[in-house]
Design a protein around this motif. Structure first.
Motif, PDB file in Angstrom:
ATOM      1  N   MET A 177       0.830  -1.206   0.000  1.00 48.58           N
ATOM      2  CA  MET A 177       0.000   0.000   0.000  1.00 48.58           C
ATOM      3  C   MET A 177       0.864   1.255   0.000  1.00 48.58           C
ATOM      4  SD  MET A 177      -2.790  -1.397   2.780  1.00 48.58           S
ATOM      5  CE  MET A 177      -3.531   0.200   3.094  1.00 48.58           C
ATOM      6  N   GLU A 178       1.917   1.236   0.808  1.00 46.30           N
ATOM      7  CA  GLU A 178       2.799   2.402   0.892  1.00 46.30           C
ATOM      8  C   GLU A 178       3.463   2.681  -0.453  1.00 46.30           C
ATOM      9  OE1 GLU A 178       6.929   3.653   3.207  1.00 46.30           O
ATOM     10  OE2 GLU A 178       5.643   2.080   4.037  1.00 46.30           O
ATOM     11  N   LYS A 179       3.919   1.634  -1.140  1.00 46.91           N
ATOM     12  CA  LYS A 179       4.578   1.830  -2.430  1.00 46.91           C
ATOM     13  C   LYS A 179       3.592   2.269  -3.502  1.00 46.91           C
ATOM     14  CE  LYS A 179       8.508  -1.242  -1.626  1.00 46.91           C
ATOM     15  NZ  LYS A 179       9.269  -2.423  -2.098  1.00 46.91           N
ATOM     16  N   LEU A 180       2.346   1.767  -3.443  1.00 48.80           N
ATOM     17  CA  LEU A 180       1.343   2.196  -4.417  1.00 48.80           C
ATOM     18  C   LEU A 180       0.972   3.663  -4.198  1.00 48.80           C
ATOM     19  CD1 LEU A 180      -1.005  -0.933  -4.633  1.00 48.80           C
ATOM     20  CD2 LEU A 180       0.812  -0.225  -6.201  1.00 48.80           C
ATOM     21  N   ARG A 181       0.959   4.091  -2.934  1.00 47.12           N
ATOM     22  CA  ARG A 181       0.703   5.514  -2.664  1.00 47.12           C
ATOM     23  C   ARG A 181       1.801   6.374  -3.276  1.00 47.12           C
ATOM     24  NH1 ARG A 181      -0.942   3.670   2.675  1.00 47.12           N
ATOM     25  NH2 ARG A 181      -3.208   3.889   2.892  1.00 47.12           N
ATOM     26  N   LYS A 182       3.060   5.935  -3.138  1.00 46.45           N
ATOM     27  CA  LYS A 182       4.161   6.701  -3.714  1.00 46.45           C
ATOM     28  C   LYS A 182       4.067   6.758  -5.230  1.00 46.45           C
ATOM     29  CE  LYS A 182       7.447   5.890   0.060  1.00 46.45           C
ATOM     30  NZ  LYS A 182       8.751   5.283   0.454  1.00 46.45           N
ATOM     31  N   LYS A 183       3.476   5.738  -5.834  1.00 49.46           N
ATOM     32  CA  LYS A 183       3.279   5.737  -7.277  1.00 49.46           C
ATOM     33  C   LYS A 183       2.041   6.540  -7.684  1.00 49.46           C
ATOM     34  CE  LYS A 183       5.401   1.179  -8.118  1.00 49.46           C
ATOM     35  NZ  LYS A 183       6.311   1.542  -9.213  1.00 49.46           N
ATOM     36  N   THR A 184       1.305   7.090  -6.678  1.00 51.92           N
ATOM     37  CA  THR A 184       0.051   7.846  -6.890  1.00 51.92           C
ATOM     38  C   THR A 184      -0.948   7.038  -7.705  1.00 51.92           C
ATOM     39  OG1 THR A 184       0.815   8.990  -8.904  1.00 51.92           O
ATOM     40  CG2 THR A 184       1.322  10.022  -6.772  1.00 51.92           C
ATOM     41  N   LEU A 185      -0.991   5.732  -7.457  1.00 51.71           N
ATOM     42  CA  LEU A 185      -1.918   4.864  -8.178  1.00 51.71           C
ATOM     43  C   LEU A 185      -3.295   4.919  -7.535  1.00 51.71           C
ATOM     44  CD1 LEU A 185      -2.104   2.703 -10.461  1.00 51.71           C
ATOM     45  CD2 LEU A 185      -1.759   0.993  -8.682  1.00 51.71           C
ATOM     46  N   LYS A 186      -4.344   5.142  -8.326  1.00 55.92           N
ATOM     47  CA  LYS A 186      -5.721   5.182  -7.855  1.00 55.92           C
ATOM     48  C   LYS A 186      -6.420   3.872  -8.221  1.00 55.92           C
ATOM     49  CE  LYS A 186      -4.953   9.434  -6.633  1.00 55.92           C
ATOM     50  NZ  LYS A 186      -4.697   9.755  -5.205  1.00 55.92           N
ATOM     51  N   LEU A 187      -6.924   3.174  -7.214  1.00 50.25           N
ATOM     52  CA  LEU A 187      -7.561   1.880  -7.473  1.00 50.25           C
ATOM     53  C   LEU A 187      -8.984   2.021  -8.001  1.00 50.25           C
ATOM     54  CD1 LEU A 187      -6.333  -0.321  -4.496  1.00 50.25           C
ATOM     55  CD2 LEU A 187      -5.504  -0.247  -6.834  1.00 50.25           C
TER      56      LEU A 187
END
Length: 727
Positions: free
Chosen positions: A181-191
């Motif tokens: 989750m932390e790495k996806l936030r850094k990638k600014t990925l929106k689910l």
């Protein structure tokens, strides 16, 4: 059909008996009741059930309409009684501290009737809250760190309890998912409603088969050794018609998951047709790809190897217990020769080339932002991808031999994971401190394979992993650092401004292998997470807990937080074990000299405890320097070591003794040390304390004839290079 409450048990038993008798067993992802219903039809299912039941089943006049969306139950909802509300709270991955749960109980008693309800999405709800208490209850929940609001990552991720609390789980899950989750936030990925479920084993407690992106924990044997990873499934869902996820990629390493999830999500956003869901898009694509593989060999049942007894098990998934040695499921690893695209990779049969290049690794195994450690014909190398090109340098840091492949890669610069020395990942040139270059090698990438040109004096040979996890057969390689959240169970005062914090490590999440190594500990800060290094003071023989003995630095950030805001029951994030400063009884066979000052006693204490617990007969002299008698740490325990072990000698010198002090006085310097240890040349030395203390003592030992290779110093950061003095 409709079932009365008193009929539920009988109907459930009949359904299970029906599936046991007629359900498919060939493939795990097809071993579901829904496939049996599709095969024989709902009318035939009802007919068979009625034959087993002593009562008639009542059918529905109209088929119920399935849910069109996922019901998160996060927020405030009016109940049937319009004066009462339910407050649904977001609990990331369902993990709460005991303080939060206790606080919720108090909250519920204060603002409602004392009832709590758990939700199927790992949340928790307080029910029967009068309308005029709704805001007050939400405020108290926020004070506990719980909220009626949640970001999409919290709302759309689920993880089972994992190996931390489940003995049949293959992998950890909560920690991996938090990090994902932390790495996806850094990638600014929106689910945007795309759900990710992570199960630690085939039991599917997190229902990964019915998620848009399902992750099933596995251990696989590959070119790089046994790895912990996840099989990835796409296309599941329970909103609308129920669908089971289809296998997309098998045995994906944990550190590759963020990139994979970003890729499949962005592809859906860019290529889906109007109104097409994520799962519908990927089901259609995967099914089309499977249909096109008409010329491939028939399905082969996977083979799982028990790494305890080498028992081979053929099935879609490993057994819960090994039939041979009764080992748990987590000891099984799949024989996985599948590369990124699912093709067979015959790397073991890679022919020797005549141009000097030797095979190093599959190109798909090397990510863009992390290194990869390999061994080619006896050379330990670190591979990096910089500006799209593969680079190779010697992996061993010239300071203490740390594996640079595990270091942080940023802007073409790699940082040593043990002491912070920095190197150019392309040329091997040392940046800080200078004049400590490592060798760089020419690389070649052909047909998805990475080759390295070796020195002419080396004959290319077989490739073996350089940094595989330590095996149960007694490998002496240090364990690869892992990140985990551990429960703090006890805080012990050791002296003025010194405490030991004890973590529950019964599940072995941090594989403490050698005495003297350290971990990095994380605490939250307004500017982001802050990590600091602390040596492990407990012995590797102690499997129940992990001790960190910490001195308060009132001007710092981390230790004041640990002293003032952390108590038993807290969950803290750690990464380790790390460091090249450790005692290895198989390599360090000389008599030992443990020299420490102040809080530098922690690695020496770990080594001394290890010597005591293992009854190691090697002679050991432990010299400790402090200011006053009150500053002597672990004095009673060290004196017991000296009393119990005939080969163990312990002595203390004080720089500011009182009149009653009967022993040595003065600083712990080379003069004092060499007087206490006359056979200095024959010893293996471990030094820990202030940098100036260690550098001065090291220089004095070298002047006395001690081999520099036998002197180990503990430093958590870069130090200036030792300059030769020319007279």
């Amino acid at each position: 059909m409709l079932v009365a409450p008193e009929q539920v048990v009988d109907v459930t038993r009949a359904v299970l008996d029906l599936f046991r008798a007629r359900g498919a067993r060939e493939k795990r992802n097809a071993a579901r009741l829904r496939y049996l219903v599709e095969e024989i039809g709902i009318d035939r299912v009802l007919e068979l059930l009625k034959a087993q039941l002593p009562f008639e089943l009542e059918g529905l006049a109209i088929e119920p309409e399935p849910a069109s969306t996922q019901d998160e139950l996060i927020g405030c909802f009016r109940q049937r009684d319009a004066s009462l509300w339910t407050m649904g709270l977001s609990v990331p991955l369902g993990r709460m501290t005991w303080r939060q749960l206790e606080g919720l109980a108090v909250l519920s008693n204060r603002w409602s009737d004392g009832q709590l309800r758990t939700t199927h999405e790992q949340g928790i709800a307080v029910i029967n809250i009068p309308q005029h208490f709704k805001d007050a209850a939400a405020t108290d929940a926020a004070a506990l760190g719980l909220s009626v609001h949640a970001d999409p990552l919290e709302m759309n991720t689920v993880a089972c309890t994992g190996s931390q609390f489940c003995n049949i789980a293959v992998t950890e899950t909560k920690g991996h998912m938090f990090l994902l989750m932390e790495k996806l936030r850094k990638k600014t990925l929106k689910l945007h409603g795309i759900r990710i479920h992570m199960s630690g084993c085939p039991s599917s407690c997190a229902q990964h088969f019915t998620a848009d992106i399902g992750l099933k924990g596995v251990r696989v044997r590959r070119l790089m050794g046994t790895r912990e990873g996840f099989d990835v499934y796409l296309g599941g869902g329970i909103a609308g018609r129920v669908h089971m996820g289809l296998p997309y990629k098998l045995g994906v390493d944990v550190d590759q998951l963020p990139t994979l999830i970003e890729e499949v999500t962005r592809e859906y956003y860019e290529k889906h047709t109007s109104g097409q869901t994520f799962s519908a898009y990927w089901r259609e694509k995967i099914q089309a790809q499977e249909a096109a593989k008409t010329d491939e060999a028939e399905y082969q049942t996977p083979v799982w190897i028990c790494e305890g007894c080498q028992y081979a098990h053929r099935a879609e998934d490993p057994p819960i217990f090994c039939p041979s040695c009764a080992g748990l499921r987590r000891r099984f690893a799949r024989i996985d020769d599948l590369s990124d695209g699912g093709e067979i990779a015959n790397d073991a049969a890679e022919p020797t080339r005549s141009d000097g290049f030797a095979f190093a690794a599959l190109d798909s195994a090397l990510s863009d932002n992390e290194g990869l450690g390999v061994e080619v014909a006896g050379h330990e190398l670190a591979l990096f991808r910089v500006d799209g090109k593969v680079r190779a340098i010697d992996s061993a840091c010239p300071h203490e031999g740390a594996p640079l492949a595990l270091g942080e890669l940023k802007d073409g610069k790699v940082t040593c994971p043990w002491h912070g020395w920095t190197f150019n990942a392309c040329t091997g040139c040392s940046l800080d401190p200078p004049n400590n270059d490592v060798r760089a090698y020419e690389t070649l990438v052909e047909q998805g394979r990475i080759y390295v040109r070796l020195p002419q004096t080396v004959v290319a040979g077989a490739t073996v992993p350089a940094f595989a996890d330590p095996s149960p057969n007694g490998s002496t390689a240090p364990a690869r650092p892992v990140e985990a959240k551990l429960l703090l169970t006890e805080v012990i005062s050791e002296g003025p401004g010194v405490r030991t914090i004890r973590f529950d490590n019964r599940q072995g999440q941090i594989p403490h292998d050698f005495p003297g190594r350290f971990v990095k500990l994380c605490v939250p800060h307004e500017d982001g997470d802050v990590w600091r290094s602390f040596t492990i003071s407990s012995s590797p023989t102690e499997r129940r807990w992990l001790d960190l003995t910490i001195k308060l630095n009132s001007a710092g950030t981390v230790t004041p937080y640990l002293y003032e805001r952390v108590a038993p029951g807290a969950m803290l994030k750690l990464k380790g074990p790390q460091g090249g400063f450790y005692f290895d009884p198989r390599k360090h066979t000389e008599s030992l000299a443990l020299i420490s000052a102040g809080s530098g006693i922690t690695p020496m204490l770990s080594i001394a405890r290890y010597l005591k617990e293992t009854s190691t007969p090697s002679p050991c002299t432990f010299l400790y320097g402090a200011r006053t008698p009150a500053d002597i740490l672990f004095r009673d325990e060290c004196q017991r070591f000296a009393a119990d072990l005939p080969s163990f000698h312990y002595a203390v010198t004080l720089s500011r003794p009182d009149k009653a002090w009967p022993h040595a006085c003065g600083r712990l310097d080379a003069t004092f040390v060499l007087a206490e240890i006359p056979d200095a040349v024959e010893r293996r030395w471990f030094l820990c304390g202030p940098n100036e203390f260690m550098e001065s003592l090291r220089a004095g030992l070298i002047d006395a004839g001690v081999d520099p290779a036998k002197i180990h110093t503990e430093q958590f950061h870069a130090v200036p290079a030792v300059q030769a003095v020319v007279s």
